[in-house]
Design a protein around this motif. Structure first.
Motif, PDB file in Angstrom:
ATOM      1  N   LEU A 309       0.842  -1.195   0.000  1.00 53.21           N
ATOM      2  CA  LEU A 309       0.000   0.000   0.000  1.00 53.21           C
ATOM      3  C   LEU A 309       0.877   1.244   0.000  1.00 53.21           C
ATOM      4  O   LEU A 309       1.714   1.421   0.884  1.00 53.21           O
ATOM      5  N   HIS A 310       0.691   2.091  -1.009  1.00 51.09           N
ATOM      6  CA  HIS A 310       1.455   3.326  -1.103  1.00 51.09           C
ATOM      7  C   HIS A 310       0.501   4.516  -1.201  1.00 51.09           C
ATOM      8  O   HIS A 310      -0.626   4.398  -1.689  1.00 51.09           O
ATOM      9  N   ALA A 311       0.982   5.640  -0.736  1.00 50.47           N
ATOM     10  CA  ALA A 311       0.160   6.847  -0.741  1.00 50.47           C
ATOM     11  C   ALA A 311       0.018   7.411  -2.150  1.00 50.47           C
ATOM     12  O   ALA A 311       0.914   7.282  -2.989  1.00 50.47           O
ATOM     13  N   ARG A 312      -1.127   8.028  -2.379  1.00 47.22           N
ATOM     14  CA  ARG A 312      -1.335   8.801  -3.604  1.00 47.22           C
ATOM     15  C   ARG A 312      -2.084  10.065  -3.213  1.00 47.22           C
ATOM     16  O   ARG A 312      -3.142  10.012  -2.584  1.00 47.22           O
ATOM     17  N   PRO A 340       2.724   9.728  -6.470  1.00 47.12           N
ATOM     18  CA  PRO A 340       1.921  10.243  -7.579  1.00 47.12           C
ATOM     19  C   PRO A 340       0.833  11.177  -7.075  1.00 47.12           C
ATOM     20  O   PRO A 340       0.414  11.106  -5.905  1.00 47.12           O
ATOM     21  N   ILE A 341       0.345  12.034  -7.937  1.00 45.02           N
ATOM     22  CA  ILE A 341      -0.653  13.030  -7.544  1.00 45.02           C
ATOM     23  C   ILE A 341      -1.735  13.125  -8.609  1.00 45.02           C
ATOM     24  O   ILE A 341      -1.446  13.121  -9.806  1.00 45.02           O
ATOM     25  N   SER A 342      -2.978  13.148  -8.163  1.00 45.59           N
ATOM     26  CA  SER A 342      -4.134  13.350  -9.041  1.00 45.59           C
ATOM     27  C   SER A 342      -4.747  14.697  -8.683  1.00 45.59           C
ATOM     28  O   SER A 342      -4.798  15.062  -7.500  1.00 45.59           O
ATOM     29  N   GLU A 343      -5.207  15.433  -9.682  1.00 47.65           N
ATOM     30  CA  GLU A 343      -5.762  16.761  -9.426  1.00 47.65           C
ATOM     31  C   GLU A 343      -7.143  16.893 -10.049  1.00 47.65           C
ATOM     32  O   GLU A 343      -7.383  16.441 -11.166  1.00 47.65           O
ATOM     33  N   LEU A 344      -8.041  17.522  -9.315  1.00 47.75           N
ATOM     34  CA  LEU A 344      -9.373  17.843  -9.809  1.00 47.75           C
ATOM     35  C   LEU A 344      -9.654  19.315  -9.540  1.00 47.75           C
ATOM     36  O   LEU A 344      -9.443  19.800  -8.425  1.00 47.75           O
ATOM     37  N   GLU A 345     -10.145  20.006 -10.549  1.00 42.00           N
ATOM     38  CA  GLU A 345     -10.495  21.414 -10.407  1.00 42.00           C
ATOM     39  C   GLU A 345     -11.768  21.661 -11.203  1.00 42.00           C
ATOM     40  O   GLU A 345     -11.842  21.293 -12.376  1.00 42.00           O
TER      41      GLU A 345
END
Length: 375
Positions: A309-312, A340-345
Motif C-alpha cells: 500500500l502506497h500513498a497517492r 503520484p498526484i491526481s488533481e481535480l479542479e
C-alpha cells in the motif's frame, strides 16, 4: 484488487450495483430538482422570517447529517453558527440513537432534522424538546414516517425527502450520492429564505444542470481514458488516498470524499487542507507509505503476493482565497517522495456549482472503486 475491465463494462457495473449507487450519482441533478419542488410545495418559498436565526443546529444519523452540516457551515460562513448535534447511544440503530439540545437553545434558534430513515424515536423526541424550548423545527425525511407525524404535532415544517423507487431495494448508504442531494437541497432552499446563505431557486437550478453535465462526462458508458471519475478510481486502486483540498468549497468536498471511500469501498483515506496539509502529512509521505519506500517491491511475485500500500495524493482545488495557492508546493512535496498526484479542479461558476461538481466527480469515483473492487 480492482477489476479495471469492469470499469469499461456498463452492463457489468449495473449488475454489480446492488445498492443503486451509480443510479444515485447519475440522477443527482434530478434529485435536486425534485427536492426543490418538494420544498416549494411544503411552503418554503412562501416563508417570511423575521430575521436570521441566531444559530442553526443540524441533527440526524450518520454521514448524511455530518456532510449536510459541513456543507451548510461552509456556505453560511460567519453569518450564523452551524452546529451538528452528534447522537449518543449503544449502537448505530434507529431505536438506539438519542439527541440532546444544548442548554442555550431557545426561540431565536433553528433546528434542522435530516434523515433518510424517519423512524428514529430519538429524533421525534428531539423535535418535542425543541418545541418546548420555543425553537423552530424543520425536518427532511421520507414521507409517511413517524418523524413526519411528530413534526405535525409540534407545529414544525416537514419536507418529504426526494426518493427513488430503488431506494427501497437495499438499505440506503449514508454516503450514497442520491441521499446527500435529496436531504441537502430543501435545507439550502430554507436557509436561503432565512438569510443564512445564498441558494436562490436559479442557483439550485444551476447546481442540477452542473450535476447533469458531470453525469454525462463520468457516467458508466464513458470510457476510462476520458472519464475523470473512472480514471481516479483506477489510480486509487491499492493506494492510500491522501486528500488535500484548497479553497473554501473544496474542504467539505474532500471530507465527504474520504468518508465515501471508507463507507462505500472500504478504502481508508486521510484528508487535510492546504497549506497546513504539507506539514501535517510530510512525515506520512516520507515514511513506509511512500512509493519509493520499498525498493524490493519490483521483485514481488505479481500473482501470489499482494501489492504494498502506497500513498497517492488527490488534490481538490477551488479558487484559493486571495489568489494565493499552495498547489506548486504540494506537487513538489509529493513528487520529491515519488508519490503520484491526481488533481481535480471544477469549471468556472458560482460557489454552489463548483462545490457540486467536486462532490459529483468524487462520488462517482468512490462508487466505481466500490463496484470494481468487489467484482
Amino acid at each position: 484488487m480492482l477489476d479495471e475491465s469492469l470499469l469499461d463494462s456498463p452492463e457489468g457495473l449495473a449488475e454489480a450495483d446492488h445498492r443503486g449507487l451509480l443510479r444515485g450519482a447519475a440522477e443527482a441533478g434530478a434529485r435536486v430538482r425534485t427536492a426543490t419542488r418538494h420544498a416549494a410545495e411544503a411552503g418554503v418559498n412562501d416563508l417570511k422570517p423575521d430575521g436570521r436565526p441566531r444559530a442553526v443546529l443540524i441533527a440526524g444519523p450518520g454521514a448524511a447529517a455530518t456532510h449536510a452540516a459541513d456543507l451548510i457551515g461552509t456556505l453560511a460562513g460567519a453569518g450564523s453558527p452551524v452546529t451538528r448535534l452528534a447522537p449518543t447511544g449503544v449502537a448505530p440503530a434507529a431505536g438506539a440513537l438519542r439527541w440532546e439540545l444544548p442548554g442555550w437553545v431557545g426561540s431565536v434558534d433553528l433546528l434542522l432534522i435530516t434523515t433518510p430513515d424517519g423512524t428514529e424515536p430519538g429524533l421525534s423526541l428531539l423535535a418535542e424538546q425543541a418545541y418546548r424550548r420555543g425553537c423552530t423545527v424543520v425536518a427532511v425525511a421520507p414521507a409517511r414516517t413517524p418523524l413526519a407525524d411528530a413534526l405535525a404535532g409540534v407545529h414544525g415544517l416537514f419536507v418529504p425527502m426526494a426518493t427513488a423507487p430503488y431506494d427501497q431495494d437495499e438499505p440506503l448508504a449514508a454516503s450514497a450520492p442520491g441521499v446527500l442531494w435529496a436531504l441537502l437541497t430543501p435545507l439550502l432552499a430554507l436557509l436561503d429564505r432565512t438569510g443564512v446563505l445564498a441558494a436562490p431557486p436559479d442557483a439550485l437550478g444551476k447546481v442540477a444542470d452542473r450535476l447533469d453535465r458531470v453525469a454525462e462526462r463520468c457516467g458508466p458508458a464513458i470510457a476510462t481514458y476520458s472519464n475523470a471519475a473512472k480514471t481516479l478510481a483506477a489510480e486509487l486502486s491499492d493506494a492510500l488516498p491522501v486528500v488535500w483540498t484548497e479553497g473554501i468549497s473544496a474542504g467539505p468536498a474532500g471530507r465527504r470524499f474520504a468518508a465515501a471511500l471508507a463507507e462505500l469501498s472500504g478504502t481508508p483515506a486521510v484528508v487535510a487542507e492546504l497549506p497546513e496539509a504539507l506539514a501535517a502529512h510530510s512525515a506520512l509521505l516520507a515514511g513506509p507509505l511512500a512509493a519509493s519506500a520499498d525498493p524490493d517491491d519490483f521483485f514481488r511475485d505479481r500473482v501470489e503476493e499482494p501489492p504494498a500500500l502506497h500513498a497517492r495524493v488527490v488534490l481538490l482545488r477551488d479558487r484559493p482565497i486571495g489568489g494565493l495557492t499552495a498547489a506548486p508546493g504540494a506537487r513538489e512535496l509529493a513528487l520529491s517522495h515519488d508519490t503520484p498526484i491526481s488533481e481535480l479542479e471544477p469549471e468556472e461558476g458560482g460557489e454552489l456549482e463548483t462545490l457540486a461538481e467536486l462532490i459529483a466527480i468524487t462520488d462517482f469515483a468512490a462508487v466505481y472503486l466500490a463496484l470494481a473492487s468487489r467484482a
